[in-house]
Design a protein around this motif. Structure first.
Motif, PDB file in Angstrom:
ATOM      1  N   ASN A   5     -11.847   0.122  -8.470  1.00 27.23           N
ATOM      2  CA  ASN A   5     -10.736   1.033  -8.230  1.00 27.23           C
ATOM      3  C   ASN A   5      -9.518   0.203  -7.832  1.00 27.23           C
ATOM      4  O   ASN A   5      -9.558  -0.519  -6.840  1.00 27.23           O
ATOM      5  N   ILE A   6      -8.463   0.299  -8.626  1.00 28.92           N
ATOM      6  CA  ILE A   6      -7.211  -0.400  -8.359  1.00 28.92           C
ATOM      7  C   ILE A   6      -6.239   0.617  -7.773  1.00 28.92           C
ATOM      8  O   ILE A   6      -6.040   1.688  -8.351  1.00 28.92           O
ATOM      9  N   ARG A   7      -5.634   0.271  -6.659  1.00 34.78           N
ATOM     10  CA  ARG A   7      -4.638   1.158  -6.057  1.00 34.78           C
ATOM     11  C   ARG A   7      -3.295   0.439  -6.059  1.00 34.78           C
ATOM     12  O   ARG A   7      -3.198  -0.694  -5.574  1.00 34.78           O
ATOM     13  N   ILE A   8      -2.306   1.122  -6.595  1.00 35.21           N
ATOM     14  CA  ILE A   8      -0.956   0.569  -6.653  1.00 35.21           C
ATOM     15  C   ILE A   8       0.025   1.631  -6.177  1.00 35.21           C
ATOM     16  O   ILE A   8      -0.288   2.826  -6.176  1.00 35.21           O
ATOM     17  N   THR A   9       1.201   1.180  -5.759  1.00 36.39           N
ATOM     18  CA  THR A   9       2.231   2.140  -5.418  1.00 36.39           C
ATOM     19  C   THR A   9       2.794   2.741  -6.703  1.00 36.39           C
ATOM     20  O   THR A   9       2.815   2.098  -7.753  1.00 36.39           O
ATOM     21  N   GLU A  46      -2.422   5.714  -8.357  1.00 34.95           N
ATOM     22  CA  GLU A  46      -1.027   5.447  -8.020  1.00 34.95           C
ATOM     23  C   GLU A  46      -0.662   6.285  -6.799  1.00 34.95           C
ATOM     24  O   GLU A  46      -0.683   7.515  -6.859  1.00 34.95           O
ATOM     25  N   LEU A  47      -0.326   5.605  -5.723  1.00 38.20           N
ATOM     26  CA  LEU A  47      -0.013   6.274  -4.466  1.00 38.20           C
ATOM     27  C   LEU A  47       1.493   6.345  -4.244  1.00 38.20           C
ATOM     28  O   LEU A  47       2.208   5.386  -4.544  1.00 38.20           O
ATOM     29  N   PRO A  48       1.978   7.450  -3.702  1.00 43.39           N
ATOM     30  CA  PRO A  48       3.388   7.520  -3.353  1.00 43.39           C
ATOM     31  C   PRO A  48       3.722   6.442  -2.324  1.00 43.39           C
ATOM     32  O   PRO A  48       2.892   6.109  -1.469  1.00 43.39           O
ATOM     33  N   MET A  49       4.921   5.912  -2.395  1.00 38.24           N
ATOM     34  CA  MET A  49       5.347   4.844  -1.493  1.00 38.24           C
ATOM     35  C   MET A  49       5.173   5.232  -0.031  1.00 38.24           C
ATOM     36  O   MET A  49       4.796   4.407   0.789  1.00 38.24           O
ATOM     37  N   VAL A  59       5.652   0.637   3.472  1.00 44.32           N
ATOM     38  CA  VAL A  59       5.850  -0.465   2.531  1.00 44.32           C
ATOM     39  C   VAL A  59       7.329  -0.741   2.242  1.00 44.32           C
ATOM     40  O   VAL A  59       7.742  -1.893   2.119  1.00 44.32           O
ATOM     41  N   GLU A  60       8.158   0.284   2.169  1.00 45.13           N
ATOM     42  CA  GLU A  60       9.582   0.050   1.887  1.00 45.13           C
ATOM     43  C   GLU A  60      10.240  -0.740   3.020  1.00 45.13           C
ATOM     44  O   GLU A  60      11.033  -1.651   2.769  1.00 45.13           O
ATOM     45  N   GLU A  61       9.910  -0.410   4.270  1.00 47.47           N
ATOM     46  CA  GLU A  61      10.449  -1.152   5.409  1.00 47.47           C
ATOM     47  C   GLU A  61       9.903  -2.574   5.430  1.00 47.47           C
ATOM     48  O   GLU A  61      10.628  -3.536   5.686  1.00 47.47           O
ATOM     49  N   PHE A  62       8.614  -2.727   5.140  1.00 43.87           N
ATOM     50  CA  PHE A  62       8.010  -4.060   5.083  1.00 43.87           C
ATOM     51  C   PHE A  62       8.730  -4.926   4.054  1.00 43.87           C
ATOM     52  O   PHE A  62       9.042  -6.089   4.307  1.00 43.87           O
ATOM     53  N   ARG A  63       9.016  -4.362   2.881  1.00 39.85           N
ATOM     54  CA  ARG A  63       9.705  -5.116   1.821  1.00 39.85           C
ATOM     55  C   ARG A  63      11.127  -5.487   2.252  1.00 39.85           C
ATOM     56  O   ARG A  63      11.593  -6.575   1.919  1.00 39.85           O
ATOM     57  N   ARG A  64      11.821  -4.581   2.952  1.00 38.20           N
ATOM     58  CA  ARG A  64      13.177  -4.914   3.421  1.00 38.20           C
ATOM     59  C   ARG A  64      13.139  -6.109   4.377  1.00 38.20           C
ATOM     60  O   ARG A  64      13.991  -6.979   4.313  1.00 38.20           O
ATOM     61  N   ARG A  65      12.154  -6.131   5.231  1.00 40.07           N
ATOM     62  CA  ARG A  65      12.043  -7.203   6.207  1.00 40.07           C
ATOM     63  C   ARG A  65      11.462  -8.498   5.630  1.00 40.07           C
ATOM     64  O   ARG A  65      11.635  -9.565   6.232  1.00 40.07           O
ATOM     65  N   ASN A  66      10.766  -8.383   4.521  1.00 41.51           N
ATOM     66  CA  ASN A  66      10.079  -9.534   3.920  1.00 41.51           C
ATOM     67  C   ASN A  66      10.385  -9.624   2.427  1.00 41.51           C
ATOM     68  O   ASN A  66       9.503  -9.405   1.589  1.00 41.51           O
ATOM     69  N   PRO A  67      11.626  -9.953   2.066  1.00 40.87           N
ATOM     70  CA  PRO A  67      11.952 -10.011   0.651  1.00 40.87           C
ATOM     71  C   PRO A  67      11.152 -11.112  -0.066  1.00 40.87           C
ATOM     72  O   PRO A  67      10.755 -12.089   0.557  1.00 40.87           O
ATOM     73  N   PRO A  68      10.890 -10.927  -1.376  1.00 38.71           N
ATOM     74  CA  PRO A  68      10.152 -11.943  -2.135  1.00 38.71           C
ATOM     75  C   PRO A  68      10.818 -13.313  -2.033  1.00 38.71           C
ATOM     76  O   PRO A  68      12.048 -13.420  -2.007  1.00 38.71           O
ATOM     77  N   GLY A  69      10.007 -14.334  -1.940  1.00 33.62           N
ATOM     78  CA  GLY A  69      10.538 -15.695  -1.884  1.00 33.62           C
ATOM     79  C   GLY A  69      10.986 -16.136  -0.510  1.00 33.62           C
ATOM     80  O   GLY A  69      11.502 -17.221  -0.334  1.00 33.62           O
TER      81      GLY A  69
END
Length: 70
Positions: A5-9, A46-49, A59-69
């Protein structure tokens, strides 16, 4: 009979991308564990964000605080 089972946003994964995931996971189980591909089941949820969190944050707040790279 393997079941994966693969779970993605829910961010717009295409049908082609999902098909590639299903094939890739199936091929991996065949190669590594010698599983029969005809009895291998792969599902994608597919899960809602707003239903996804990392490190105690939505997850959206985590991404803002931890941008790729970073």
């Amino acid at each position: 009979m393997p079941y994966v089972n693969i779970r993605i946003t829910r961010e717009g994964a295409t049908e082609a991308q999902k098909a590639e995931l299903i094939k890739g996971v199936t091929d991996l189980l065949v190669r590594v564990l010698n599983k029969n591909p005809s009895t291998t089941v792969v599902t994608i949820d597919e899960l809602p964000m707003e239903n996804w969190g990392i490190g105690g944050l939505p997850v959206e707040e985590f991404r803002r605080r931890n941008p790729p790279g970073k």
